[in-house]
Design a protein around this motif. Structure first.
Motif, PDB file in Angstrom:
ATOM      1  N   SER A   1       1.013  19.926   7.707  1.00 30.14           N
ATOM      2  CA  SER A   1       0.521  18.556   7.616  1.00 30.14           C
ATOM      3  C   SER A   1      -0.120  18.267   6.265  1.00 30.14           C
ATOM      4  O   SER A   1      -0.104  17.116   5.804  1.00 30.14           O
ATOM      5  CB  SER A   1      -0.474  18.270   8.741  1.00 30.14           C
ATOM      6  N   ASP A   2      -0.669  19.307   5.604  1.00 30.69           N
ATOM      7  CA  ASP A   2      -1.302  19.056   4.304  1.00 30.69           C
ATOM      8  C   ASP A   2      -0.300  18.955   3.163  1.00 30.69           C
ATOM      9  O   ASP A   2      -0.690  18.814   2.004  1.00 30.69           O
ATOM     10  CB  ASP A   2      -2.377  20.100   3.992  1.00 30.69           C
ATOM     11  N   ASP A   3       1.001  18.995   3.491  1.00 35.63           N
ATOM     12  CA  ASP A   3       2.022  18.701   2.479  1.00 35.63           C
ATOM     13  C   ASP A   3       2.226  17.197   2.319  1.00 35.63           C
ATOM     14  O   ASP A   3       2.944  16.760   1.412  1.00 35.63           O
ATOM     15  CB  ASP A   3       3.349  19.366   2.835  1.00 35.63           C
ATOM     16  N   LEU A   4       1.627  16.398   3.198  1.00 38.94           N
ATOM     17  CA  LEU A   4       1.568  14.949   2.996  1.00 38.94           C
ATOM     18  C   LEU A   4       0.313  14.680   2.178  1.00 38.94           C
ATOM     19  O   LEU A   4      -0.811  14.773   2.686  1.00 38.94           O
ATOM     20  CB  LEU A   4       1.507  14.204   4.345  1.00 38.94           C
ATOM     21  N   VAL A   5       0.503  14.391   0.903  1.00 38.30           N
ATOM     22  CA  VAL A   5      -0.603  14.376  -0.046  1.00 38.30           C
ATOM     23  C   VAL A   5      -0.838  12.976  -0.609  1.00 38.30           C
ATOM     24  O   VAL A   5       0.041  12.115  -0.590  1.00 38.30           O
ATOM     25  CB  VAL A   5      -0.342  15.361  -1.202  1.00 38.30           C
ATOM     26  N   THR A   6      -2.040  12.779  -1.125  1.00 37.83           N
ATOM     27  CA  THR A   6      -2.402  11.499  -1.744  1.00 37.83           C
ATOM     28  C   THR A   6      -2.137  11.580  -3.248  1.00 37.83           C
ATOM     29  O   THR A   6      -3.039  11.527  -4.066  1.00 37.83           O
ATOM     30  CB  THR A   6      -3.888  11.166  -1.485  1.00 37.83           C
ATOM     31  N   GLU A   7      -0.866  11.679  -3.574  1.00 38.85           N
ATOM     32  CA  GLU A   7      -0.396  11.741  -4.958  1.00 38.85           C
ATOM     33  C   GLU A   7       0.827  10.858  -5.031  1.00 38.85           C
ATOM     34  O   GLU A   7       1.884  11.174  -4.478  1.00 38.85           O
ATOM     35  CB  GLU A   7      -0.054  13.182  -5.345  1.00 38.85           C
ATOM     36  N   VAL A   8       0.704   9.690  -5.699  1.00 42.56           N
ATOM     37  CA  VAL A   8       1.789   8.718  -5.693  1.00 42.56           C
ATOM     38  C   VAL A   8       1.990   8.136  -7.085  1.00 42.56           C
ATOM     39  O   VAL A   8       1.084   8.151  -7.921  1.00 42.56           O
ATOM     40  CB  VAL A   8       1.488   7.571  -4.708  1.00 42.56           C
ATOM     41  N   PRO A   9       3.182   7.616  -7.353  1.00 43.22           N
ATOM     42  CA  PRO A   9       3.397   6.930  -8.631  1.00 43.22           C
ATOM     43  C   PRO A   9       2.563   5.668  -8.712  1.00 43.22           C
ATOM     44  O   PRO A   9       2.375   4.959  -7.733  1.00 43.22           O
ATOM     45  CB  PRO A   9       4.903   6.603  -8.608  1.00 43.22           C
ATOM     46  N   SER A  10       2.050   5.381  -9.910  1.00 49.12           N
ATOM     47  CA  SER A  10       1.242   4.168 -10.119  1.00 49.12           C
ATOM     48  C   SER A  10       1.371   3.753 -11.571  1.00 49.12           C
ATOM     49  O   SER A  10       1.584   4.594 -12.450  1.00 49.12           O
ATOM     50  CB  SER A  10      -0.213   4.401  -9.751  1.00 49.12           C
ATOM     51  N   ALA A  11       1.231   2.472 -11.821  1.00 52.23           N
ATOM     52  CA  ALA A  11       1.376   1.943 -13.170  1.00 52.23           C
ATOM     53  C   ALA A  11       0.151   2.307 -14.005  1.00 52.23           C
ATOM     54  O   ALA A  11      -0.935   2.477 -13.477  1.00 52.23           O
ATOM     55  CB  ALA A  11       1.544   0.434 -13.122  1.00 52.23           C
TER      56      ALA A  11
ATOM     57  N   TRP B   1      14.915   3.675   4.524  1.00 49.60           N
ATOM     58  CA  TRP B   1      13.734   3.714   3.650  1.00 49.60           C
ATOM     59  C   TRP B   1      12.731   4.710   4.221  1.00 49.60           C
ATOM     60  O   TRP B   1      12.140   4.477   5.260  1.00 49.60           O
ATOM     61  CB  TRP B   1      13.111   2.331   3.532  1.00 49.60           C
ATOM     62  N   TRP B   2      12.603   5.827   3.511  1.00 49.77           N
ATOM     63  CA  TRP B   2      11.651   6.858   3.896  1.00 49.77           C
ATOM     64  C   TRP B   2      10.434   6.745   2.985  1.00 49.77           C
ATOM     65  O   TRP B   2      10.516   7.017   1.789  1.00 49.77           O
ATOM     66  CB  TRP B   2      12.289   8.243   3.793  1.00 49.77           C
ATOM     67  N   ARG B   3       9.295   6.384   3.560  1.00 47.92           N
ATOM     68  CA  ARG B   3       8.074   6.184   2.797  1.00 47.92           C
ATOM     69  C   ARG B   3       7.474   7.518   2.337  1.00 47.92           C
ATOM     70  O   ARG B   3       6.618   7.553   1.476  1.00 47.92           O
ATOM     71  CB  ARG B   3       7.034   5.416   3.627  1.00 47.92           C
ATOM     72  N   MET B   4       7.871   8.609   2.947  1.00 49.73           N
ATOM     73  CA  MET B   4       7.464   9.963   2.558  1.00 49.73           C
ATOM     74  C   MET B   4       5.944  10.152   2.667  1.00 49.73           C
ATOM     75  O   MET B   4       5.267  10.551   1.723  1.00 49.73           O
ATOM     76  CB  MET B   4       7.965  10.289   1.146  1.00 49.73           C
ATOM     77  N   GLY B   5       5.447   9.855   3.858  1.00 52.26           N
ATOM     78  CA  GLY B   5       4.039  10.092   4.128  1.00 52.26           C
ATOM     79  C   GLY B   5       3.322   8.892   4.680  1.00 52.26           C
ATOM     80  O   GLY B   5       2.589   8.993   5.665  1.00 52.26           O
ATOM     81  N   ASP B   6       3.504   7.742   4.072  1.00 48.99           N
ATOM     82  CA  ASP B   6       2.833   6.535   4.553  1.00 48.99           C
ATOM     83  C   ASP B   6       3.386   6.143   5.926  1.00 48.99           C
ATOM     84  O   ASP B   6       4.583   5.883   6.067  1.00 48.99           O
ATOM     85  CB  ASP B   6       3.023   5.389   3.562  1.00 48.99           C
ATOM     86  N   GLY B   7       2.505   6.116   6.926  1.00 48.37           N
ATOM     87  CA  GLY B   7       2.912   5.775   8.278  1.00 48.37           C
ATOM     88  C   GLY B   7       3.538   6.920   9.045  1.00 48.37           C
ATOM     89  O   GLY B   7       3.933   6.746  10.208  1.00 48.37           O
ATOM     90  N   ASP B   8       3.658   8.095   8.424  1.00 47.35           N
ATOM     91  CA  ASP B   8       4.266   9.247   9.081  1.00 47.35           C
ATOM     92  C   ASP B   8       3.206  10.155   9.693  1.00 47.35           C
ATOM     93  O   ASP B   8       2.082  10.251   9.190  1.00 47.35           O
ATOM     94  CB  ASP B   8       5.095  10.065   8.088  1.00 47.35           C
ATOM     95  N   THR B   9       3.575  10.834  10.771  1.00 43.25           N
ATOM     96  CA  THR B   9       2.731  11.841  11.394  1.00 43.25           C
ATOM     97  C   THR B   9       3.500  13.155  11.426  1.00 43.25           C
ATOM     98  O   THR B   9       4.618  13.205  11.960  1.00 43.25           O
ATOM     99  CB  THR B   9       2.338  11.432  12.826  1.00 43.25           C
TER     100      THR B   9
ATOM    101  N   VAL C   1       0.842  -1.192   0.000  1.00 39.88           N
ATOM    102  CA  VAL C   1       0.000   0.000   0.000  1.00 39.88           C
ATOM    103  C   VAL C   1       0.878   1.242   0.000  1.00 39.88           C
ATOM    104  O   VAL C   1       1.716   1.426   0.891  1.00 39.88           O
ATOM    105  CB  VAL C   1      -0.939   0.024   1.229  1.00 39.88           C
ATOM    106  N   ASN C   2       0.709   2.087  -1.012  1.00 40.88           N
ATOM    107  CA  ASN C   2       1.422   3.358  -1.086  1.00 40.88           C
ATOM    108  C   ASN C   2       0.400   4.434  -1.414  1.00 40.88           C
ATOM    109  O   ASN C   2      -0.127   4.483  -2.527  1.00 40.88           O
ATOM    110  CB  ASN C   2       2.505   3.301  -2.171  1.00 40.88           C
ATOM    111  N   THR C   3       0.103   5.281  -0.444  1.00 38.50           N
ATOM    112  CA  THR C   3      -0.963   6.265  -0.636  1.00 38.50           C
ATOM    113  C   THR C   3      -0.514   7.710  -0.487  1.00 38.50           C
ATOM    114  O   THR C   3      -1.278   8.620  -0.775  1.00 38.50           O
ATOM    115  CB  THR C   3      -2.102   6.026   0.374  1.00 38.50           C
ATOM    116  N   LYS C   4       0.723   7.930  -0.022  1.00 40.78           N
ATOM    117  CA  LYS C   4       1.158   9.298   0.267  1.00 40.78           C
ATOM    118  C   LYS C   4       2.511   9.611  -0.378  1.00 40.78           C
ATOM    119  O   LYS C   4       3.349   8.733  -0.564  1.00 40.78           O
ATOM    120  CB  LYS C   4       1.293   9.506   1.783  1.00 40.78           C
TER     121      LYS C   4
END
Length: 233
Positions: A223-233, A195-203, A22-25
């Motif tokens: 906090s709104d700089d953690l966004v739901t914009e991620v690479p996807s196939a 490994w920095w997930r850059m949002g996922d699991g971060d507060t 799961v990668n959402t952030k």
């Protein structure tokens, strides 16, 4: 016998399904003063991987100290602490505001750069240098250039240089994979150092190192700089 799981009282218990990655952030940098700062590091040889998205042809996704960096300026420049000199990839279409994957491998005298799963630079005969300094995401540590865009899934394998097949697996046609588990031609999960997930699991405002102990602090960010914009196939 079908491999469907254990039996109990004559019944069949289905095997547990493998959970999907799961990668959402990702983290959005404004190109003005947003950055993440970590403690001092002295990085040696190994492999660096990161995903980036930017509309800006001139910015800095990552720096170490005040002089070693991944730099975008009509070309992609890599100046690594252990090497005296630059890797350059003369590709000026990375600023298309689409996600791209960058991997660089370094050993004592050679370095390679992979872009979106393909080998684009193979440099040998590099002189050795050494630099220790703070690690920054989104800003040139010496001042000046900032990064505008998004960064995601930044990772480092210490003393491990991944080969093309592993890089292709990690690129995965544009969709990040779980780096903590071996998958296909990627067999180096045990060597993953940071490994920095850059949002996922971060507060907000801490960016966790999911493998090592090098956490970062979001600076001039919200906090709104953690966004739901991620690479996807």
């Amino acid at each position: 016998m079908l491999g469907l799981g254990n039996t109990l009282s004559g019944g069949v218990i289905p095997a547990a399904a493998v959970s999907a990655f799961v990668n959402t952030k990702s983290i959005d940098f404004d190109g003005t003063n947003d950055h993440i700062i970590f403690g001092d590091v002295t990085w040696g040889y190994g492999t660096l991987s990161l995903w980036f998205k930017t509309p800006n042809e001139s910015s800095v996704p990552l720096t170490i100290g005040s002089g070693q960096f991944v730099y975008l300026a009509n070309k992609i420049y890599i100046n690594w602490p252990k090497h005296d000199g630059y890797l350059t990839f003369d590709y000026d279409d990375y600023d298309d505001d689409a996600w791209h994957h960058l991997v660089c491998t370094f050993n004592e005298s050679a370095a390679k750069m992979y872009y979106d799963g393909s080998l684009v630079v193979n440099s040998t005969g590099l002189a050795e240098a050494s630099t220790t300094g703070a690690l920054w995401f989104g800003k040139y540590g010496g001042g000046g250039l900032q990064f505008e865009g998004n960064l995601d899934e930044i990772s480092w394998w210490n003393n491990t240089t991944l080969e093309l097949a592993a890089v292709e697996q990690i690129y995965n046609s544009g969709a990040p994979i779980d780096l903590s588990s071996d998958s296909g031609n990627y067999t180096s999960s045990s060597a993953l150092t940071h490994w920095w997930r850059m949002g996922d699991g971060d507060t907000y405002d801490t960016i966790n190192d999911n493998v090592g102990d090098l956490d970062g602090t979001m600076t001039f960010m919200a906090s709104d700089d953690l966004v739901t914009e991620v690479p996807s196939a």
